[in-house]
Every structure is written in structure tokens, then in C-alpha cells.
Scaffold this active site. Structure first.
Site, PDB file in Angstrom:
ATOM      1  CE  LYS A 120      -4.429  -1.336   1.491  1.00  0.00           C
ATOM      2  NZ  LYS A 120      -4.899  -0.726   0.249  1.00  0.00           N
ATOM      3  CG  ASP A 142      -3.203   1.250  -2.542  1.00  0.00           C
ATOM      4  OD1 ASP A 142      -3.660   1.546  -1.425  1.00  0.00           O
ATOM      5  OD2 ASP A 142      -2.679   0.146  -2.797  1.00  0.00           O
TER       6      ASP A 142
END
Ligand code: ATP
Length: 306
Positions: A39, A246
Site C-alpha cells: 500500500k 491506493d
């Protein structure tokens, strides 16, 4: 905007298989590829592609995977503040079957060793306009970074993913919390609190602004004491939603006005509209990092859709 992202980086090892292997079974893969992931890494790349100056605080192993992730991040224009640890670089082994179903095993590796922030890392956080955090690195480090940012007026964004318990003290240090609806329900302690019953007020009660992403429905922007504003998603033909979240976080960080605080509803809505366009481009493309658009692509897409 100068943005510090503190977070995870993994090498994603993707195997195409006929079926997810059963216990004791050995299968031959039909195809294999390795991609940058994690991430923190994805969000750092999304923030940089959206035009911000990005510094990425990350822990990598002293191995070929670490070298590759570092090289790809630098190629995306990111300045790396990377620690090289004895633990290997984080990896995710991903099996994808013929129906697109997957099974994933993550080894945090070096990401778990991102503890005890150094003077130089703390100075980078203090000097930035904005700090972006997620929860794939140790919670104490996330809390220390948020506290350092708060004491130097750096705006703090926490993407509370993957879903876990977050101490209320940490939420009190955050200017903007970004979660999907399942993470929102979990954080508010209301397992049924999805859909119409989103527990937004329970989260803004910590004093932070909250953006709840709703997949193809768009996103809800909420600030303490005001009615939430819905920003609809842009209708597109989605091919692969991996990395949409993201992309959204990184694009939003780059689009925020400098000095944004939890009460700045107009600035948050404007940045959400930009992030929504970036994510709508990403879902039309395959993969996570390869699907993240540049600032120019987002601007052209928005112009075209006007
Ligand atoms: P992931 O973990 O799959 O990356 P997430 O659960 O964190 O995603 P989502 O809410 O699924 O996040 O998606 C983030 C944003 O991406 C949404 O708010 C929306 O703007 C955009 N988006 C997601 N799916 C679609 C879609 N099918 N069409 C258009 N936009 C989409």
C-alpha cells in the site's frame, strides 16, 4: 505539495494457475510475473504521478527485490528514505485461477522492521506539507509519525487499511481518515454499519474529516458537525479494480490544498473529485502500479468528461 508517505513495499509474485492448490497438491503455473506492490509503495507512486513532490519512508531487505522496488520508485520520481534491514523485502504470493478468484499469502518481512523513527525520518515528516500513512507497517510507528506531523503542522492522512483495530489516540492525531465502507464499520465498532447505515458521525467524532470510498458508488466526504457530501464515481467500464483505493488516496493527497485541516469541506470535496477521476482511469486498466494515471492523463480525462 511536498508529501511524505510512510508505509509498506512488497514484491507481488503472481502465479496464474488452473485452480487454487489444495493442501498437499503441487501445481504447474500457467504464467508468472513479479510486480511492485504494497500500500505504501502504491500510494507513493500515485501521489508522485499526480504531480506532488514525494519522499517515501520504507524498509526494504538487502536483496534483489529491495533493489528492484527502490529502482522503480526512483524511476517514478520519488526520493527514497529507505532502510535496508536483515529481514527480506516484503512479498505477496498471489495465485489467480481461471475465474479470476485469488488466494494470497503476505510475508511482511522488512515492513515489520520499520520501527523507531530516526532523527532524519522525523525531520522529513516535520518539513512536509502532508504525511500519508496506512496500516501495513507497525502501529506504534504509524502513531509516532502522526504525532511528529501534528506537532509541526504537517497535515496527516491515515488510510486505515487493511482493516484492524486503531487506538482512539491515533485517530485524534489524524486530519483526514480515508476508509472503505467495511473499514469504516469495523473502526466504528458497528459491523452492520455499511450501505445506508454508514457510521460516519462516530468517526468524525474523533475530530477528523472522513472520506468513505464506496467502490462504483463513489465516495462520501464528511467533516465534524456538517452534513456529509456524496461525490459520485465516474461511470466507466471497469476491467480490474486492484489498486483503485491506493490510486484514490495518492491522487487525493496530491490534490489537497496546503494546510488543509479537518474542517475544510470545500478543499476536501475538490480533492475527492480529482481522486475520483484518477481512480476511474485506474479501474479501466489491468494491475495496480501500471494502472495508476499521471496528472496529465487525469486532467485530459476530466476535460473530456466535462
Ligand atoms: P481496493 O482495496 O480494491 O483498491 P478500496 O476498497 O480501498 O479498493 P474502493 O471504494 O473500491 O476502494 O474504490 C476507491 C475509489 O475508486 C472509489 O471511491 C471510486 O471513486 C473508484 N472506483 C472503484 N470502483 C469503481 C468503478 N467500478 N467505476 C468507477 N470508479 C470506481
Amino acid at each position: 505539495m511536498s508529501v511524505v508517505v510512510l508505509g509498506s513495499a512488497n514484491l507481488d509474485l503472481v502465479y496464474e494457475v488452473d485452480r487454487i492448490p489444495a493442501p498437499g497438491e503441487t501445481l504447474l503455473s500457467r504464467g508468472f510475473a513479479a510486480f511492485p506492490g504494497g500500500k505504501g509503495n502504491n500510494q507513493a507512486i500515485a501521489t508522485a504521478r499526480s504531480g506532488a513532490t514525494v519522499r517515501f519512508i520504507v524498509a526494504l531487505g538487502q536483496d534483489a527485490a529491495g533493489d528492484r522496488l527502490a529502482a522503480e520508485a526512483r524511476r517514478a520520481g520519488i526520493s527514497l528514505e529507505d532502510r535496508r534491514t536483515d529481514a527480506p523485502t516484503g512479498t505477496a504470493v498471489i495465485f489467480v485461477d481461471r475465474h479470476g478468484e485469488n488466494a494470497i499469502v503476505v510475508d511482511s518481512g522488512a515492513n515489520a522492521a520499520l520501527t523507531d523513527l530516526t532523527e532524519s525520518e522525523l525531520a522529513s515528516i516535520a518539513a512536509a506539507d502532508l504525511l500519508v500513512l496506512q496500516l501495513e507497517t507497525p502501529l506504534d510507528t504509524v502513531a509516532d509519525a502522526a504525532a511528529a506531523a501534528r506537532s509541526s503542522e504537517t497535515t496527516v492522512i491515515l488510510n486505515a487499511a487493511p482493516s484492524t483495530t486503531v487506538p482512539a489516540g491515533l485517530l485524534g492525531q489524524v486530519d483526514l481518515l480515508i476508509v472503505n465502507e467495511h473499514e469504516a464499520a469495523e473502526l466504528a465498532g458497528e459491523p452492520d454499519g455499511t450501505g445506508e447505515r454508514l457510521p460516519v458521525a462516530a468517526l468524525t467524532g474523533h475530530g477528523c474529516a472522513v472520506i468513505v470510498t464506496l467502490g462504483a458508488e463513489g465516495a462520501l466526504v464528511a467533516v465534524p458537525g456538517r452534513e456529509p457530501v456524496k461525490v459520485p464515481a465516474i461511470e466507466v467500464e471497469a476491467k480490474d479494480t486492484t489498486g483503485a483505493g491506493d490510486t484514490f488516496v495518492g491522487a487525493l493527497a496530491a490534490a489537497l490544498d496546503r494546510g488543509t485541516r479537518a474542517t475544510d469541506l470545500a478543499s476536501l470535496v475538490a480533492a475527492t473529485e480529482f481522486a475520483t477521476a484518477a481512480a476511474a482511469i485506474a479501474v479501466q486498466r489491468k494491475g495496480a502500479v501500471p494502472s495508476i494515471p499521471t496528472l496529465k492523463e487525469v486532467e485530459e480525462f476530466r476535460e473530456h468528461r466535462r
